[in-house]
Design a protein around this motif. Structure first.
Motif, mmCIF file in Angstrom:
data_model
loop_
_atom_site.group_PDB
_atom_site.id
_atom_site.type_symbol
_atom_site.label_atom_id
_atom_site.label_comp_id
_atom_site.label_asym_id
_atom_site.label_seq_id
_atom_site.Cartn_x
_atom_site.Cartn_y
_atom_site.Cartn_z
ATOM 1 N N GLY A 162 46.078 8.029 -6.606
ATOM 2 C CA GLY A 162 45.135 6.932 -6.775
ATOM 3 C C GLY A 162 44.147 6.753 -5.643
ATOM 4 O O GLY A 162 43.516 5.705 -5.534
ATOM 5 N N TRP A 163 43.996 7.750 -4.783
ATOM 6 C CA TRP A 163 43.022 7.645 -3.699
ATOM 7 C C TRP A 163 41.619 7.645 -4.283
ATOM 8 O O TRP A 163 41.368 8.225 -5.330
ATOM 9 C CB TRP A 163 43.155 8.811 -2.744
ATOM 10 N N SER A 164 40.690 7.027 -3.601
ATOM 11 C CA SER A 164 39.310 6.969 -4.080
ATOM 12 C C SER A 164 38.600 8.306 -3.854
ATOM 13 O O SER A 164 38.968 9.090 -2.973
ATOM 14 C CB SER A 164 38.541 5.857 -3.370
ATOM 15 N N ARG A 165 37.569 8.544 -4.657
ATOM 16 C CA ARG A 165 36.806 9.786 -4.561
ATOM 17 C C ARG A 165 36.195 9.997 -3.178
ATOM 18 O O ARG A 165 36.335 11.076 -2.592
ATOM 19 C CB ARG A 165 35.728 9.810 -5.651
ATOM 20 N N PRO A 166 35.530 8.990 -2.589
ATOM 21 C CA PRO A 166 34.961 9.214 -1.249
ATOM 22 C C PRO A 166 36.036 9.515 -0.206
ATOM 23 O O PRO A 166 35.838 10.351 0.676
ATOM 24 C CB PRO A 166 34.237 7.906 -0.925
ATOM 25 N N TYR A 167 37.173 8.851 -0.312
ATOM 26 C CA TYR A 167 38.253 9.072 0.651
ATOM 27 C C TYR A 167 38.824 10.480 0.495
ATOM 28 O O TYR A 167 39.091 11.169 1.484
ATOM 29 C CB TYR A 167 39.343 8.016 0.470
ATOM 30 N N ILE A 168 39.002 10.925 -0.746
ATOM 31 C CA ILE A 168 39.501 12.277 -0.998
ATOM 32 C C ILE A 168 38.535 13.304 -0.431
ATOM 33 O O ILE A 168 38.950 14.256 0.242
ATOM 34 C CB ILE A 168 39.716 12.508 -2.508
ATOM 35 N N ASN A 169 37.248 13.127 -0.691
ATOM 36 C CA ASN A 169 36.248 14.080 -0.179
ATOM 37 C C ASN A 169 36.256 14.124 1.346
ATOM 38 O O ASN A 169 36.116 15.192 1.942
ATOM 39 C CB ASN A 169 34.859 13.736 -0.712
ATOM 40 N N ARG A 170 36.445 12.975 1.999
ATOM 41 C CA ARG A 170 36.507 12.964 3.461
ATOM 42 C C ARG A 170 37.725 13.734 3.966
ATOM 43 O O ARG A 170 37.642 14.471 4.950
ATOM 44 C CB ARG A 170 36.535 11.526 3.991
ATOM 45 N N GLN A 171 38.861 13.563 3.289
ATOM 46 C CA GLN A 171 40.071 14.256 3.721
ATOM 47 C C GLN A 171 39.971 15.758 3.484
ATOM 48 O O GLN A 171 40.433 16.555 4.311
ATOM 49 C CB GLN A 171 41.300 13.681 3.004
ATOM 50 N N VAL A 172 39.362 16.166 2.374
ATOM 51 C CA VAL A 172 39.165 17.593 2.107
ATOM 52 C C VAL A 172 38.236 18.189 3.164
ATOM 53 O O VAL A 172 38.474 19.291 3.676
ATOM 54 C CB VAL A 172 38.620 17.823 0.684
ATOM 55 N N ASN A 173 37.181 17.459 3.515
ATOM 56 C CA ASN A 173 36.274 17.938 4.575
ATOM 57 C C ASN A 173 36.987 18.036 5.914
ATOM 58 O O ASN A 173 36.699 18.933 6.714
ATOM 59 C CB ASN A 173 35.046 17.040 4.682
ATOM 60 N N ARG A 174 37.919 17.143 6.149
ATOM 61 C CA ARG A 174 38.706 17.183 7.382
ATOM 62 C C ARG A 174 39.530 18.473 7.441
ATOM 63 O O ARG A 174 39.627 19.121 8.483
ATOM 64 C CB ARG A 174 39.609 15.961 7.412
ATOM 65 N N ILE A 175 40.133 18.847 6.318
ATOM 66 C CA ILE A 175 40.896 20.098 6.253
ATOM 67 C C ILE A 175 39.979 21.286 6.511
ATOM 68 O O ILE A 175 40.327 22.212 7.259
ATOM 69 C CB ILE A 175 41.598 20.216 4.883
ATOM 70 N N ARG A 176 38.792 21.253 5.906
ATOM 71 C CA ARG A 176 37.834 22.351 6.123
ATOM 72 C C ARG A 176 37.454 22.473 7.591
ATOM 73 O O ARG A 176 37.353 23.573 8.123
ATOM 74 C CB ARG A 176 36.578 22.128 5.286
ATOM 75 N N ARG A 177 37.211 21.327 8.239
ATOM 76 C CA ARG A 177 36.851 21.364 9.663
ATOM 77 C C ARG A 177 37.977 21.957 10.507
ATOM 78 O O ARG A 177 37.727 22.687 11.462
ATOM 79 C CB ARG A 177 36.503 19.963 10.164
ATOM 80 N N MET A 178 39.216 21.644 10.140
ATOM 81 C CA MET A 178 40.352 22.187 10.874
ATOM 82 C C MET A 178 40.373 23.715 10.751
ATOM 83 O O MET A 178 40.552 24.421 11.749
ATOM 84 C CB MET A 178 41.650 21.602 10.320
ATOM 85 N N PHE A 179 40.158 24.226 9.537
ATOM 86 C CA PHE A 179 40.154 25.672 9.354
ATOM 87 C C PHE A 179 38.916 26.313 9.968
ATOM 88 O O PHE A 179 38.975 27.460 10.429
ATOM 89 C CB PHE A 179 40.282 26.030 7.869
ATOM 90 N N ARG A 180 37.797 25.595 10.001
ATOM 91 C CA ARG A 180 36.603 26.126 10.669
ATOM 92 C C ARG A 180 36.883 26.302 12.153
ATOM 93 O O ARG A 180 36.501 27.306 12.758
ATOM 94 C CB ARG A 180 35.417 25.182 10.456
#
Length: 83
Positions: free
Chosen positions: A16-34
């Motif tokens: 039930g997380w919100s779309r903007p919050y999910i997108n921020r968390q996915v971007n956070r994962i991407r930054r970690m792998f970057r």
């Protein structure tokens, strides 16, 4: 790797997380792998696969509420006294 990120994203939608919050968390994962790719800890093809996952579009997840229950326009959070 792309499929694993999509599975994680689907779990957040199910929670039930919100779309903007999910997108921020996915971007956070991407930054970690970057960072890992930059420091030669992660192969570049992994980062490329993660970047191929599109962000959630409007209507793809729960309504825009924050995980702690406050609505986006704060109607339930701020109630002004009436005169």
């Amino acid at each position: 790797m792309e499929i694993a990120l999509r599975a994680v994203r689907q779990q957040t939608i199910d929670q039930g997380w919100s779309r903007p919050y999910i997108n921020r968390q996915v971007n956070r994962i991407r930054r970690m792998f970057r960072w890992g790719t930059e420091n030669e800890l992660v192969p570049p093809n992994v980062l490329h696969a993660l970047c191929a996952v599109s962000p959630l579009k409007r209507g793809r997840s729960a309504p825009n509420t924050y995980p702690w229950g406050v609505t986006r326009n704060c109607q339930n959070f701020l109630k002004l006294p009436t005169k």
